[in-house]
Enzyme design. Structure first.
Site, PDB file in Angstrom:
ATOM      1  N   ASP A   1      -1.750  -2.052  -4.107  1.00  0.00           N
ATOM      2  CA  ASP A   1      -3.151  -2.109  -3.684  1.00  0.00           C
ATOM      3  C   ASP A   1      -3.797  -0.737  -3.872  1.00  0.00           C
ATOM      4  OD1 ASP A   1      -2.960  -4.753  -2.832  1.00  0.00           O
ATOM      5  OD2 ASP A   1      -2.656  -4.239  -0.721  1.00  0.00           O
TER       6      ASP A   1
ATOM      7  N   GLN B   1     -11.318  -0.436  -8.543  1.00  0.00           N
ATOM      8  CA  GLN B   1     -12.470  -0.764  -7.692  1.00  0.00           C
ATOM      9  C   GLN B   1     -13.770  -0.479  -8.462  1.00  0.00           C
ATOM     10  OE1 GLN B   1     -10.896   2.200  -5.221  1.00  0.00           O
ATOM     11  NE2 GLN B   1     -10.308   0.852  -3.545  1.00  0.00           N
TER      12      GLN B   1
ATOM     13  N   ARG C   1      -5.743  -5.708 -11.201  1.00  0.00           N
ATOM     14  CA  ARG C   1      -6.591  -6.496 -10.292  1.00  0.00           C
ATOM     15  C   ARG C   1      -7.924  -5.752 -10.207  1.00  0.00           C
ATOM     16  NH1 ARG C   1      -4.756  -6.238  -4.432  1.00  0.00           N
ATOM     17  NH2 ARG C   1      -3.330  -7.960  -4.856  1.00  0.00           N
TER      18      ARG C   1
ATOM     19  N   ALA D   1     -13.237  -1.702  -0.881  1.00  0.00           N
ATOM     20  CA  ALA D   1     -13.429  -2.083   0.523  1.00  0.00           C
ATOM     21  C   ALA D   1     -13.535  -0.891   1.488  1.00  0.00           C
ATOM     22  CB  ALA D   1     -12.265  -2.970   0.956  1.00  0.00           C
TER      23      ALA D   1
ATOM     24  N   LYS E   1       0.850  -1.194   0.000  1.00  0.00           N
ATOM     25  CA  LYS E   1       0.000   0.000   0.000  1.00  0.00           C
ATOM     26  C   LYS E   1       0.884   1.241   0.000  1.00  0.00           C
ATOM     27  CE  LYS E   1      -4.084  -1.944   2.155  1.00  0.00           C
ATOM     28  NZ  LYS E   1      -3.677  -3.317   1.814  1.00  0.00           N
TER      29      LYS E   1
ATOM     30  N   ARG F   1     -12.127  -4.170   7.911  1.00  0.00           N
ATOM     31  CA  ARG F   1     -12.699  -4.169   6.546  1.00  0.00           C
ATOM     32  C   ARG F   1     -13.286  -5.542   6.211  1.00  0.00           C
ATOM     33  NH1 ARG F   1      -8.206  -0.753   5.422  1.00  0.00           N
ATOM     34  NH2 ARG F   1      -6.973  -2.417   4.496  1.00  0.00           N
ATOM     35  N   ARG F   2     -12.637  -6.605   6.707  1.00  0.00           N
ATOM     36  CA  ARG F   2     -13.182  -7.955   6.449  1.00  0.00           C
ATOM     37  C   ARG F   2     -14.518  -8.125   7.173  1.00  0.00           C
ATOM     38  NH1 ARG F   2      -9.157  -7.048   3.898  1.00  0.00           N
ATOM     39  NH2 ARG F   2     -10.827  -6.342   2.565  1.00  0.00           N
TER      40      ARG F   2
HETATM   41  P1  FDA Z   1     -19.134  -9.741  -1.841  1.00  0.00           P
HETATM   42  O1  FDA Z   1     -18.800  -8.753  -0.778  1.00  0.00           O
HETATM   43  O2  FDA Z   1     -20.335  -9.483  -2.685  1.00  0.00           O
HETATM   44  O3  FDA Z   1     -19.187 -11.163  -1.215  1.00  0.00           O
HETATM   45  C1  FDA Z   1     -19.548 -12.316  -1.957  1.00  0.00           C
HETATM   46  C2  FDA Z   1     -19.393 -13.522  -1.052  1.00  0.00           C
HETATM   47  O4  FDA Z   1     -18.010 -13.702  -0.725  1.00  0.00           O
HETATM   48  C3  FDA Z   1     -20.086 -13.403   0.303  1.00  0.00           C
HETATM   49  O5  FDA Z   1     -21.424 -13.796   0.222  1.00  0.00           O
HETATM   50  C4  FDA Z   1     -19.235 -14.322   1.153  1.00  0.00           C
HETATM   51  O6  FDA Z   1     -19.562 -15.663   0.916  1.00  0.00           O
HETATM   52  C5  FDA Z   1     -17.854 -14.098   0.612  1.00  0.00           C
HETATM   53  N1  FDA Z   1     -17.151 -13.021   1.346  1.00  0.00           N
HETATM   54  C6  FDA Z   1     -16.822 -11.795   0.886  1.00  0.00           C
HETATM   55  N2  FDA Z   1     -16.145 -11.087   1.813  1.00  0.00           N
HETATM   56  C7  FDA Z   1     -16.056 -11.886   2.903  1.00  0.00           C
HETATM   57  C8  FDA Z   1     -15.471 -11.729   4.197  1.00  0.00           C
HETATM   58  N3  FDA Z   1     -14.864 -10.613   4.548  1.00  0.00           N
HETATM   59  N4  FDA Z   1     -15.575 -12.753   5.067  1.00  0.00           N
HETATM   60  C9  FDA Z   1     -16.182 -13.903   4.717  1.00  0.00           C
HETATM   61  N5  FDA Z   1     -16.755 -14.117   3.511  1.00  0.00           N
HETATM   62  C10 FDA Z   1     -16.693 -13.125   2.610  1.00  0.00           C
HETATM   63  N6  FDA Z   1     -10.287  -3.782  -1.996  1.00  0.00           N
HETATM   64  C11 FDA Z   1      -9.756  -2.549  -2.188  1.00  0.00           C
HETATM   65  O7  FDA Z   1     -10.452  -1.556  -1.979  1.00  0.00           O
HETATM   66  N7  FDA Z   1      -8.468  -2.414  -2.601  1.00  0.00           N
HETATM   67  C12 FDA Z   1      -7.670  -3.481  -2.874  1.00  0.00           C
HETATM   68  O8  FDA Z   1      -6.514  -3.305  -3.247  1.00  0.00           O
HETATM   69  C13 FDA Z   1      -8.209  -4.775  -2.665  1.00  0.00           C
HETATM   70  N8  FDA Z   1      -7.481  -5.891  -2.888  1.00  0.00           N
HETATM   71  C14 FDA Z   1      -8.068  -7.130  -2.843  1.00  0.00           C
HETATM   72  C15 FDA Z   1      -7.352  -8.274  -3.207  1.00  0.00           C
HETATM   73  C16 FDA Z   1      -7.996  -9.499  -3.250  1.00  0.00           C
HETATM   74  C17 FDA Z   1      -7.202 -10.702  -3.660  1.00  0.00           C
HETATM   75  C18 FDA Z   1      -9.370  -9.600  -2.937  1.00  0.00           C
HETATM   76  C19 FDA Z   1     -10.100 -10.898  -3.027  1.00  0.00           C
HETATM   77  C20 FDA Z   1     -10.062  -8.490  -2.531  1.00  0.00           C
HETATM   78  C21 FDA Z   1      -9.427  -7.258  -2.461  1.00  0.00           C
HETATM   79  N9  FDA Z   1     -10.110  -6.127  -2.040  1.00  0.00           N
HETATM   80  C22 FDA Z   1      -9.536  -4.878  -2.231  1.00  0.00           C
HETATM   81  C23 FDA Z   1     -11.398  -6.269  -1.313  1.00  0.00           C
HETATM   82  C24 FDA Z   1     -12.592  -6.128  -2.243  1.00  0.00           C
HETATM   83  O9  FDA Z   1     -12.707  -4.818  -2.699  1.00  0.00           O
HETATM   84  C25 FDA Z   1     -13.897  -6.514  -1.524  1.00  0.00           C
HETATM   85  O10 FDA Z   1     -14.103  -5.666  -0.432  1.00  0.00           O
HETATM   86  C26 FDA Z   1     -13.919  -7.959  -1.018  1.00  0.00           C
HETATM   87  O11 FDA Z   1     -13.330  -8.830  -1.939  1.00  0.00           O
HETATM   88  C27 FDA Z   1     -15.372  -8.435  -0.774  1.00  0.00           C
HETATM   89  O12 FDA Z   1     -16.090  -8.392  -1.943  1.00  0.00           O
HETATM   90  P2  FDA Z   1     -16.396  -9.686  -2.877  1.00  0.00           P
HETATM   91  O13 FDA Z   1     -16.027  -9.270  -4.250  1.00  0.00           O
HETATM   92  O14 FDA Z   1     -15.686 -10.848  -2.367  1.00  0.00           O
HETATM   93  O15 FDA Z   1     -17.939  -9.879  -2.925  1.00  0.00           O
END
Ligand code: FDA
Length: 309
Positions: free
Chosen positions: A130, A160, A181, A186, A96, A290-291
């Protein structure tokens, strides 16, 4: 509401000081974090590699407040690169810019990141920058362009889909044949800059992916990392790639450590490239919050840790 509250807490230094002292919260955080020390993260990467999954290593930390801390963070990344090389692991690194001192001195940050990328180049490795909150989007993309302008190819950025501006940013990145990516985003963003509804964020994700997979993007060598745990998006991506002849080695799926391991395995077994983002270090608080914000059901999981003796 809950998401906003948790993201608000993720930025509060007071809440951080208080919550980080709690052993159950620390235990809960370690579902998403490989450990405090580099050795622990290396062990996790080794196990992933044995399962055919690659990694990207992240040393936790952001919004560094002193030059010394920023320089130390850069040194840690040099150590990570050496450890990946010595252990013959399949892992990139993710960092970052605010950890490298972007808030303090843009040139200091640039020089540190350049040093890391140059070292990665010697090891034939790759560095992902990131993307943080929208306050940093312009500066992050500018720094990325500057690095590319200096001839570094082993560096990629993040887009994003919740930001309105992302389409324009993707168009520019395609001109550069960038390694992108794609994630949803987030951070807590106001409706002035980001789509407020999940549906719009998801739809924009697909439109951006389509653009990154368009013929001009392919011709320029654009590579995309589909970073999501959203099965619907993954299924859509698989169908689209198949229908448009996009080979499995022209993209990869990325997921976070500790989330949807079942999908990580299933995709790998189906011949897709999968990379897991493995974080380690002591600065786990904002990352963990954030998670939690991404999936409020995680609060139940936290509660289990809080009430367990
Ligand atoms: P969504 O939030 O719609 O979730 C879909 C499903 O995934 C959920 O129903 C659940 O099953 C599962 N899930 C998702 N998040 C979970 C969690 N925290 N705990 C448990 N289960 C979960 N963001 C950013 O702003 N800058 C960045 O540089 C990055 N980098 C990055 C790298 C990688 C490898 C990933 C996978 C993600 C990021 N992110 C990120 C985070 C991203 O923006 C986002 O917040 C998360 O991936 C959650 O969104 P989903 O796309 O997974 O879908």
């Amino acid at each position: 509401m809950l998401r906003q509250l948790l993201l608000g807490l993720s930025r509060s230094r007071r809440a951080q000081a208080w919550l980080m002292k709690s052993p159950p919260i620390r235990r809960a955080a370690y579902r998403f974090v490989a450990g405090e020390a580099l050795d622990e993260a290396i062990a996790v990467v080794r196990t992933l590699n044995e399962q055919g999954i690659s990694a990207t290593l992240d040393h936790l930390g952001e919004n560094t407040q002193t030059r010394q801390a920023a320089l130390q963070a850069a040194q840690e990344y040099l150590k990570i690169l050496a450890a990946i090389h010595q252990n013959n692991l399949n892992s990139h690194i993710s960092l970052k810019l605010t950890q490298m001192g972007l808030d303090l001195d843009e040139d200091l940050c640039f020089e540190s990141v350049k040093q890391i990328i140059a070292r990665a180049q010697q090891y034939k490795n790759f560095v992902r920058i990131d993307m943080e909150s929208s306050a940093y989007t312009d500066r992050t993309l500018k720094l990325y362009e500057r690095l590319r302008g200096e001839g570094y190819e082993n560096v990629g950025v993040v887009i994003q889909s919740y930001l309105y501006r992302s389409r324009q940013d993707v168009e520019r990145l395609i001109q550069m044949g960038a390694n992108v990516r794609l994630c949803k985003g987030a951070y807590a963003e106001p409706p002035a800059v980001a789509f407020p509804s999940r549906r719009a964020v998801n739809e924009n994700y697909l439109r951006l992916l389509e653009l990154l997979w368009s013929a001009p993007a392919q011709e320029r060598g654009t590579y995309v990392a589909i970073a999501t745990h959203d099965e619907k998006i993954m299924e859509w991506a698989k169908r689209f790639a198949l229908a448009h002849g996009i080979a499995k080695d022209r993209f990869e799926f990325q997921m976070l450590y500790g989330i949807r391991r079942d999908l990580q395995t299933a995709l790998t077994q189906s011949g897709y490239r999968v990379r897991v983002y493995v974080s380690y270090g002591r600065e786990w608080y904002p990352y963990f919050m954030r998670r939690l914000a991404e999936r409020p059901a995680n609060l139940f999981f936290l509660a289990r840790h809080l009430f367990r003796k």
